[in-house]
Design an enzyme around this catalytic site. Sequence first.
Site, PDB file in Angstrom:
ATOM      1  N   LYS A 154      -6.488   6.051  11.155  1.00 53.53           N
ATOM      2  CA  LYS A 154      -7.878   5.956  11.643  1.00 53.53           C
ATOM      3  C   LYS A 154      -7.797   5.910  13.163  1.00 53.53           C
ATOM      4  O   LYS A 154      -7.842   4.840  13.767  1.00 53.53           O
ATOM      5  CB  LYS A 154      -8.527   4.669  11.128  1.00 53.53           C
ATOM      6  CG  LYS A 154      -8.834   4.656   9.645  1.00 53.53           C
ATOM      7  CD  LYS A 154      -9.526   3.342   9.283  1.00 53.53           C
ATOM      8  CE  LYS A 154      -9.754   3.220   7.805  1.00 53.53           C
ATOM      9  NZ  LYS A 154     -10.187   1.864   7.410  1.00 53.53           N
TER      10      LYS A 154
ATOM     11  N   GLU B 229       4.214   4.011   6.156  1.00 56.01           N
ATOM     12  CA  GLU B 229       3.000   3.191   6.054  1.00 56.01           C
ATOM     13  C   GLU B 229       1.912   3.966   5.326  1.00 56.01           C
ATOM     14  O   GLU B 229       1.808   5.183   5.473  1.00 56.01           O
ATOM     15  CB  GLU B 229       2.480   2.864   7.464  1.00 56.01           C
ATOM     16  CG  GLU B 229       2.760   1.462   7.941  1.00 56.01           C
ATOM     17  CD  GLU B 229       1.947   0.367   7.239  1.00 56.01           C
ATOM     18  OE1 GLU B 229       1.509   0.546   6.084  1.00 56.01           O
ATOM     19  OE2 GLU B 229       1.775  -0.683   7.861  1.00 56.01           O
ATOM     20  N   ASP B 230       1.092   3.261   4.567  1.00 54.53           N
ATOM     21  CA  ASP B 230      -0.044   3.908   3.911  1.00 54.53           C
ATOM     22  C   ASP B 230      -1.098   4.303   4.938  1.00 54.53           C
ATOM     23  O   ASP B 230      -1.577   5.418   4.957  1.00 54.53           O
ATOM     24  CB  ASP B 230      -0.636   3.000   2.823  1.00 54.53           C
ATOM     25  CG  ASP B 230      -0.970   1.592   3.324  1.00 54.53           C
ATOM     26  OD1 ASP B 230      -0.591   1.244   4.462  1.00 54.53           O
ATOM     27  OD2 ASP B 230      -1.611   0.835   2.578  1.00 54.53           O
TER      28      ASP B 230
ATOM     29  N   ASP C 236      -5.795  -0.526  -1.573  1.00 54.81           N
ATOM     30  CA  ASP C 236      -6.672  -1.351  -2.399  1.00 54.81           C
ATOM     31  C   ASP C 236      -7.912  -1.830  -1.660  1.00 54.81           C
ATOM     32  O   ASP C 236      -7.952  -1.870  -0.431  1.00 54.81           O
ATOM     33  CB  ASP C 236      -5.923  -2.590  -2.893  1.00 54.81           C
ATOM     34  CG  ASP C 236      -5.733  -3.623  -1.782  1.00 54.81           C
ATOM     35  OD1 ASP C 236      -5.266  -3.249  -0.690  1.00 54.81           O
ATOM     36  OD2 ASP C 236      -6.079  -4.793  -1.997  1.00 54.81           O
TER      37      ASP C 236
ATOM     38  N   ASP D  47      -4.498   1.506  11.008  1.00 48.47           N
ATOM     39  CA  ASP D  47      -5.907   1.294  11.341  1.00 48.47           C
ATOM     40  C   ASP D  47      -5.990   0.902  12.824  1.00 48.47           C
ATOM     41  O   ASP D  47      -5.990   1.765  13.695  1.00 48.47           O
ATOM     42  CB  ASP D  47      -6.418   0.204  10.389  1.00 48.47           C
ATOM     43  CG  ASP D  47      -7.884  -0.115  10.526  1.00 48.47           C
ATOM     44  OD1 ASP D  47      -8.574   0.546  11.302  1.00 48.47           O
ATOM     45  OD2 ASP D  47      -8.361  -1.046   9.855  1.00 48.47           O
TER      46      ASP D  47
ATOM     47  N   GLY E 112       0.765  -1.244   0.000  1.00 46.14           N
ATOM     48  CA  GLY E 112       0.000   0.000   0.000  1.00 46.14           C
ATOM     49  C   GLY E 112       0.791   1.286   0.000  1.00 46.14           C
ATOM     50  O   GLY E 112       0.314   2.315  -0.459  1.00 46.14           O
TER      51      GLY E 112
ATOM     52  N   VAL F  18     -11.193   3.011   2.915  1.00 43.78           N
ATOM     53  CA  VAL F  18     -10.761   3.894   1.824  1.00 43.78           C
ATOM     54  C   VAL F  18      -9.936   3.117   0.789  1.00 43.78           C
ATOM     55  O   VAL F  18      -9.313   2.109   1.119  1.00 43.78           O
ATOM     56  CB  VAL F  18      -9.915   5.091   2.347  1.00 43.78           C
ATOM     57  CG1 VAL F  18     -10.773   6.103   3.077  1.00 43.78           C
ATOM     58  CG2 VAL F  18      -8.766   4.628   3.235  1.00 43.78           C
TER      59      VAL F  18
HETATM   60  P1  IMP Z   1      -3.734  -2.312  11.130  1.00 45.88           P
HETATM   61  O1  IMP Z   1      -2.823  -3.471  11.411  1.00 45.88           O
HETATM   62  O2  IMP Z   1      -5.135  -2.572  11.658  1.00 45.88           O
HETATM   63  O3  IMP Z   1      -3.204  -0.975  11.588  1.00 45.88           O
HETATM   64  O4  IMP Z   1      -3.944  -2.264   9.577  1.00 45.88           O
HETATM   65  C1  IMP Z   1      -2.966  -1.890   8.708  1.00 45.88           C
HETATM   66  C2  IMP Z   1      -3.195  -2.421   7.304  1.00 45.88           C
HETATM   67  O5  IMP Z   1      -4.577  -2.758   7.026  1.00 45.88           O
HETATM   68  C3  IMP Z   1      -2.822  -1.368   6.302  1.00 45.88           C
HETATM   69  O6  IMP Z   1      -1.444  -1.372   6.010  1.00 45.88           O
HETATM   70  C4  IMP Z   1      -3.691  -1.719   5.123  1.00 45.88           C
HETATM   71  O7  IMP Z   1      -3.045  -2.683   4.327  1.00 45.88           O
HETATM   72  C5  IMP Z   1      -4.933  -2.336   5.723  1.00 45.88           C
HETATM   73  N1  IMP Z   1      -6.043  -1.349   5.814  1.00 45.88           N
HETATM   74  C6  IMP Z   1      -6.586  -0.855   6.943  1.00 45.88           C
HETATM   75  N2  IMP Z   1      -7.579   0.009   6.667  1.00 45.88           N
HETATM   76  C7  IMP Z   1      -7.658   0.068   5.322  1.00 45.88           C
HETATM   77  C8  IMP Z   1      -8.518   0.802   4.410  1.00 45.88           C
HETATM   78  O8  IMP Z   1      -9.417   1.598   4.774  1.00 45.88           O
HETATM   79  N3  IMP Z   1      -8.299   0.601   3.081  1.00 45.88           N
HETATM   80  C9  IMP Z   1      -7.341  -0.241   2.606  1.00 45.88           C
HETATM   81  N4  IMP Z   1      -6.520  -0.944   3.425  1.00 45.88           N
HETATM   82  C10 IMP Z   1      -6.686  -0.804   4.762  1.00 45.88           C
END
Ligand code: IMP
Length: 177
Positions: free
Chosen positions: A134, A102-103, A162, A106, A48, A156
């Site tokens: 987020k 990081e993109d 994606d 979350d 991402g 998103v």
């Molecule tokens: P986390 O481990 O919950 O912080 O999630 C991180 C990863 O989840 C990101 O690097 C993305 O690959 C994916 N992700 C979380 N939210 C989104 C979104 O809204 N759109 C696309 N990918 C997401």
Amino acid sequence: MSVIRVHDKSFDTYLSEETILKRVKEIAATISKDYEGRRPLFIAVLNGSFMFASDLFKQLTIEAELCFIKLASYKGMKSSGNVVTSIGLEDDLFGKDVIIVEDIVDTGKTLHNFLPKLIHQQPRSLRIAALLHKSEATEFPLELHYIGFDIPNKFVVGYGLDYDGLGRNLKEIYQLT
Ligand code: IMP
């Protein structure tokens, strides 16, 4: 505002290309100031972050290195849940100023699981640059030093992000309707 379809879902324009690039430029300027006289290593997390990493890197006015890594989660044998392994990570981060790119952050789980691997290598410093955060979705709190946009807890796509493999090529960021 335009509505697009990706797979079975509709998304509205959320952040224009101009808005994103302006913010990325600001972050690059801040990082360039913060790391003046040093030579940070940017570690961009695939897939991402490729677009964000590219635009951010172009705007730096300091010397810097860049590498890309891929994180893979798998079920651990213990009850600890997902463990993250990395592909492409340099073995020697000792004494380096590392910035993770990081993109989106979350829940924070991915980086929370991965950071100990980096810290173990004893970099001189370690910071995180995330284009999107987020904050409402946080389950694993992290210190994020550079944040592009704090966004609501809605899915998103675009600008590298994606939905089930599609939407990464979009220049703007779109939010689920
Ligand atoms: P986390 O481990 O919950 O912080 O999630 C991180 C990863 O989840 C990101 O690097 C993305 O690959 C994916 N992700 C979380 N939210 C989104 C979104 O809204 N759109 C696309 N990918 C997401």
